[in-house]
Scaffold this active site. Structure first.
Site, mmCIF file in Angstrom:
data_model
loop_
_atom_site.group_PDB
_atom_site.id
_atom_site.type_symbol
_atom_site.label_atom_id
_atom_site.label_comp_id
_atom_site.label_asym_id
_atom_site.label_seq_id
_atom_site.Cartn_x
_atom_site.Cartn_y
_atom_site.Cartn_z
ATOM 1 N N CYS A 132 0.733 -1.054 -0.028
ATOM 2 C CA CYS A 132 0.674 -0.454 0.462
ATOM 3 C C CYS A 132 1.270 0.939 0.026
ATOM 4 O O CYS A 132 1.519 1.734 -0.922
ATOM 5 C CB CYS A 132 -0.812 0.140 1.068
ATOM 6 S SG CYS A 132 -2.368 0.940 1.088
ATOM 7 N N HIS A 180 -3.627 -4.964 -0.267
ATOM 8 C CA HIS A 180 -3.051 -5.708 1.875
ATOM 9 C C HIS A 180 -3.676 -7.139 1.417
ATOM 10 O O HIS A 180 -4.314 -7.744 1.879
ATOM 11 C CB HIS A 180 -3.587 -5.119 2.342
ATOM 12 C CG HIS A 180 -3.094 -3.365 3.294
ATOM 13 N ND1 HIS A 180 -2.253 -3.055 4.304
ATOM 14 C CD2 HIS A 180 -4.401 -2.328 2.693
ATOM 15 C CE1 HIS A 180 -2.617 -1.951 3.961
ATOM 16 N NE2 HIS A 180 -3.242 -1.668 3.224
ATOM 17 N N GLU A 196 -1.677 -8.892 3.130
ATOM 18 C CA GLU A 196 -2.289 -9.788 4.693
ATOM 19 C C GLU A 196 -3.420 -9.551 4.838
ATOM 20 O O GLU A 196 -3.954 -10.940 6.195
ATOM 21 C CB GLU A 196 -1.626 -9.100 6.019
ATOM 22 C CG GLU A 196 -1.613 -7.497 5.468
ATOM 23 C CD GLU A 196 -1.202 -6.396 4.755
ATOM 24 O OE1 GLU A 196 -1.487 -5.440 5.459
ATOM 25 O OE2 GLU A 196 -0.673 -6.838 4.183
#
Length: 326
Positions: free
Chosen positions: A192, A296, A298
């Site tokens: 990001c 993102h 994750e």
């Protein structure tokens, strides 16, 4: 019959040269010595050197195997909470922290994660000689985590609105960190804000606010936060496209109001938003692995069917870390 004068001896007639040459035996070609014959020819010094060399090779092989199996150590840049004016306690101090999800995502491949703090060699209370390059030397790779906006000052612009000033202090810290890891030939993955920072590091610029700067763009952030999503596309030749060649219309989350505008030097666009072509991933083509993802990963579930499983990206990053740590 002819007689020789007294006192003279008869001299035998010389033989022909051809006969003489014919009687000379030529040496036969020498056969290569056998191994035990070579051993007998070695001097004590040579034998000692061979034994020493064999031991060095054995030790080197053992060390190489240990290094190959050593757990990777990945550094993650720090998010920074700046003190609030007039606040007391922790809010009156500069805090540096690591968002849990990014650490857990990287550790899911059984590697160790270390947050890299800012360094202050001129600190009045506790000065130190440690530099960011020391972290680049001893760690195997770098993840630039998300967070505050990149300051327009970092790409030679002024903020068009006060709330878009970004975090210039963090920019300076992470730009130096990125430079040191690239100089050390270590892989870098930007998430990001980290993607935007990589672009700025190579002379690129950003949209300070997508909604304001690109009126026909889709919403890239809303109140749903990490549940907001959109599709992406991979340009021809994209390494991500080769990695996810089976994905027809991959979906990613979208939690950003800034984005890459002018692409920096030696950067390839790896992915774009499917509806408005906003840059969603970039890669530096003069290093083994320096990549930025605007989404993102994750927050994506491993093996999930709704959002793109980005485990292959993580594995590619860690593979580069193993190959470059020697």
């Amino acid at each position: 019959m002819t007689t020789m004068p007294e006192g003279k001896k008869e001299i035998p007639a010389p033989q022909s040269l051809e006969k003489e040459d014919a009687t000379v035996s030529m040496p036969s070609a020498e056969k290569p010595p056998l191994p035990w014959e070579l051993a007998q020819r070695e001097t004590p010094w040579t034998q000692s050197w061979n034994v020493f060399s064999a031991r060095i090779r054995a030790i080197s092989d053992k060390v190489g195997k240990k290094l190959a199996h050593r757990t990777l150590k990945i550094g993650v840049s720090a998010r920074i909470f700046h003190p609030e004016p007039g606040a007391k306690g922790l809010r009156g101090k500069t805090l540096q922290y690591l968002e849990e999800s990014i650490a857990q995502w990287v550790m899911s491949r059984d590697v160790m994660v270390f947050m890299i703090p800012t360094v202050n060699t001129n600190g009045l209370l506790h000065p130190s000689n440690i530099r960011l390059r020391d972290y680049a030397k001893h760690l195997d790779g770098l993840v630039l985590q998300g967070g505050a906006d990149v300051s327009p000052q970092s790409y030679s612009e002024l903020a068009t609105r006060p709330e878009w000033n970004g975090d210039r202090a963090r920019d300076m810290y992470e730009l130096e960190l990125l430079h040191e890891f690239i100089e050390a030939d270590k892989p870098v993955l930007g998430i990001c804000r980290g993607c935007q920072l990589i672009n700025v590091a190579f002379g690129g610029t950003l949209y300070q606010d997508i909604a304001a700067d690109v009126p026909n763009a889709i919403a890239h952030v809303n109140e749903l936060y990490d549940s907001h999503r959109h599709s992406i596309q991979f340009p021809v030749g994209s390494s991500l496209g080769k990695m996810f060649f089976k994905e027809e219309s991959p979906m990613v989350n979208s939690i950003h109001h800034q984005a890459v505008r002018d692409v920096g030097r030696n950067l390839n666009v790896e992915a774009v938003s499917g509806e408005d072509q906003i840059v969603e991933a970039i890669r530096y083509r003069k290093a083994a692995f320096v990549m930025g993802l605007q989404w993102h990963p994750e927050f994506h579930r491993a093996g999930g069917v709704e959002l793109l499983d980005c485990t292959p990206v993580l594995d590619s990053f860690l593979k580069a870390a193993r190959e470059t740590r020697f």
